[in-house]
Design a protein around this motif. Structure first.
Motif: not given
Length: 234
Positions: A23-24, A30-31, A58-59, A81-82
């Motif tokens: 993901d990153l 970033a999850t 983002g949730v 966001p990363r």
């Protein structure tokens, strides 16, 4: 339900999974996944805080799932966001349930990280007879924390993960950093044309993707005569 334990209910367990390197790197996100497991979750509620504040977006809430052993699980996913995670922002997941004090889990990116410094790609062995296979060994070292992603490409196409086996990164002797490796089996002959194999390495602390390539070429002398393997290294 067994006679010794007629009214057994499973205590609530809550878990927080930190971002995967895939993901990153591949999504620049970033999850985080927070999930709770127990026998009765209808009143359970998961909430998030990012650097002490409730996130505005983002949730993504998961549905309540029931499992064959009678337990239930529920998850919530937060995507940031990363760059925010890289900057050392803390992420907290809280389980709220009427029968319990709030249970908080906090994630922080490990500090003092080191990006990988060395990447090598070697031909391990061509088999005898050469029809069988070749093996390519990709090694990467000098990184910390041990969370790393190794991928293989064949002529820029991603190789299916069943074709190779990454190892859990062991610590390097007398060092605070780690090394990892992956072996790719290349069936021979791959094709009369040379194929280029690339090992791609991504690590959460590295600003760039490291990669190393090697091309394997198989040539036929005659239909029944000896086959030669030529290996070119870039």
């Amino acid at each position: 339900k067994t006679p010794e334990c007629p009214s057994h209910t499973q205590p609530l367990g809550v878990y927080l999974l930190t971002p995967a390197v895939q993901d990153l790197w591949l999504r620049d996100k970033a999850t985080f996944t927070c999930f709770v497991v127990g026998s009765d979750l209808k009143d359970a509620h998961l909430t998030w805080e990012v650097a002490g504040k409730v996130p505005t977006g983002g949730v993504e809430e998961g549905l309540l799932e029931r499992h064959s052993n009678g337990s239930q699980s529920q998850h919530s996913r937060l995507t940031l966001p990363r760059s925010l995670w890289n900057a050392g922002t803390s992420v907290t997941c809280t389980l709220n349930h009427p029968s319990l004090p709030p249970q908080r889990l906090m994630a922080l990116r490990e500090p003092a990280a080191q990006a990988p410094v060395k990447l090598s790609l070697n031909l391990l062995a061509s088999s005898d007879p050469p029809e069988a296979a070749s093996w390519l060994l990709c090694e990467v070292s000098g990184f910390s924390p041990p969370n790393i992603l190794l991928m293989w490409l064949e002529d820029q196409r991603e190789v299916n993960t069943s074709g190779f086996a990454p190892a859990r990164p062991p610590p390097q002797p007398r060092s605070t950093t780690f090394w990892a490796w992956s072996v790719l089996r290349v069936p021979a002959p791959p094709s009369p044309q040379p194929a280029t194999y690339t090992c791609v390495v991504s690590h959460e602390d590295s600003r760039t993707l490291l990669n190393a390539s090697r091309s394997l070429e198989v040539s036929y002398v005659t239909d029944h005569g000896p086959m030669k393997h030529h290996h070119h290294h870039h």
